[in-house]
Design an enzyme around this catalytic site. Sequence first.
Site: not given
Length: 639
Positions: A285, A371, A399
Amino acid sequence: MSRSLNTPLLDQIDKPEDLRRFKEKDLRQIADEVRADLIDAVSQTGGHLGAGLGVVELTVALHYVFNTPDDRLIWDVSHQAYPHKILTERRARMRTIRQEGGLSGFAKRTESPYDPFGAGHSSTSISAGLGMAVARDLSGGDNNVIAVIGDGAMSAGMAYEAMNNAGALDARLIVILNDNDMSIAPPTGAMSHYLARLVSGKTYRTLRNRARDLTHKLPEFFREGARKTEEYTRGFFTGGTLFEELGFYYIGPIDGHDLDALVPILKNVRDAGHGPILVHVVTKKGKGYEPAENSADKYHGVSKFDVITGAQSKSKGNAPSYTSVFASSLVEEARHDDKIVAVNAAMPAGTGLDKFAELYPTRSFDVGIAEQHAVTFCAGLATEGYKPFATIYSTFLQRAYDQIVHDVAIQKLPVRFAIDRAGFVGADGATHAGSFDTAFLSPLPGFVVMAAADEAELRHMVRTAVAYDEGPISFRYPRGNGTGVDMPERGSVLEIGKGRLVKEGSKVAILSFGTRLADAMLAAEELDGFGLSTSVADARFAKPLDTELIDRLARNHEVLVTVEEGSSGGFAAQVLQHLATTGILDSGLKIRPVVMPDLFVDHGVPDAMNAAAGLDRAGIVSTVFRALGREADAAARRA
């Protein structure tokens, strides 16, 4: 684009077809120019930076090797798709990204034919890609389908459900696992690349397929043994046994910044005959921009920043953010109650729980992008007497709806739901708007549903949630800063199902649920100026309703306006249901709900989004005028 950038090769590229005209030796320079253009663009607009910087080489290689858009390229999560946008006819508009009327910060089907599937939420790409691959086969097509999925997105069960199905179907699907955080397995230099190229090549695959055909003629016992021997031998040298068990042919790990390794391997994968393939690519990243490399979390999503120093612009607001108020309030309550635990789904900084984790590391849990698991995990904690706070953005809580219903509500378990990013979220647009939580939680029996009108109310609601043990309870709060009200040192426990009358009048009543209260007060002042004496109340609760307060407002006023930054079917629906069943509507009361519009609203500035929805002072005043038949006044107010 910035005139200061020196991008001679990129300037010749408008679409991937242009990229494919270059020689492979030019790709390194093209990638460097894409990276420079990306940094310059995001420095001017803000947005997602670190993930995009990490996939620059991968993006260049994919568009160079595959025939996009005929070959379908799906990004998951698509905040890493900024370099993809630069190469797919959108470079000239990159300085509009996440701005009103500009490019979306995510892949978006209506924006470009190069975006075959939108993905603001994670872990959807393999399922979508499999659907596209099966549709291709049913139609007799021969194009490739490539799903690029981040390692964080691989923490969600949906990705494995899709892989299991793809393996069973033996579908021709390519999955690129972008390993940029968990470091499932680091690339090991030349030997790793040699093995990856070897096993992805035609010679190895031909020999493997011939061996597989031969083993089919053997007795089942020997056939299964031969399959496992090949699988585990290759897995020993290259890794990926888990993916092999799911039916994928595994290749990797590969250095995702080494174009000399990426391009030939992707060509081999492109030319493979059949079956699902997973290519494991390791990236970093923030690659190529030192501030982002050194602090990946702070440069995941950024505000405008100085390219030279990396310093990001600061908010000018003096009031604390709602997220920080929630976090500090929970920390304070945890100091008094050792049963409080905090759970988030891969968003510790976004939810403010990183601060909680610093002080209470054994009571803080980041479960990854999962989730569904987060909610049921909280349910399990609640069964053992703990006080779990499931701290999840409104858009991501969607979700886990079955878990909320089946695992929490039916069993009346006291899970506390802290719902961040409620309402419009601005630059992240429709995929991240917190539109539906009030509407989908309010119908659940025994659920307490609250919304904070300001940061002080949020502090009260945190303490109220701690004290409530009779069943599930939720409270919602928006993105951004509070209103600057005086803050108590510690919240007070609110009486469940009781709102508050903030201003008393006699003609018009405005009943606000959540942070529209400040605009409701401004609207009341304006209406008073027109001779329309106006009451304002803060409902606090959508369930259970303060029926005494609502009945009082309904009986003593000619007009009742409900205001909420949520979809239809939420707070207003609960109020209307109550008034209809009690017969109060028969008295001729003029009731008007003001809610978010019945459409998915594109990204923009939150204040402008609320104004367009009629959720600001002007919209509330216009609603009252229309209810009273004063259309001319309403029209003048809108003008």
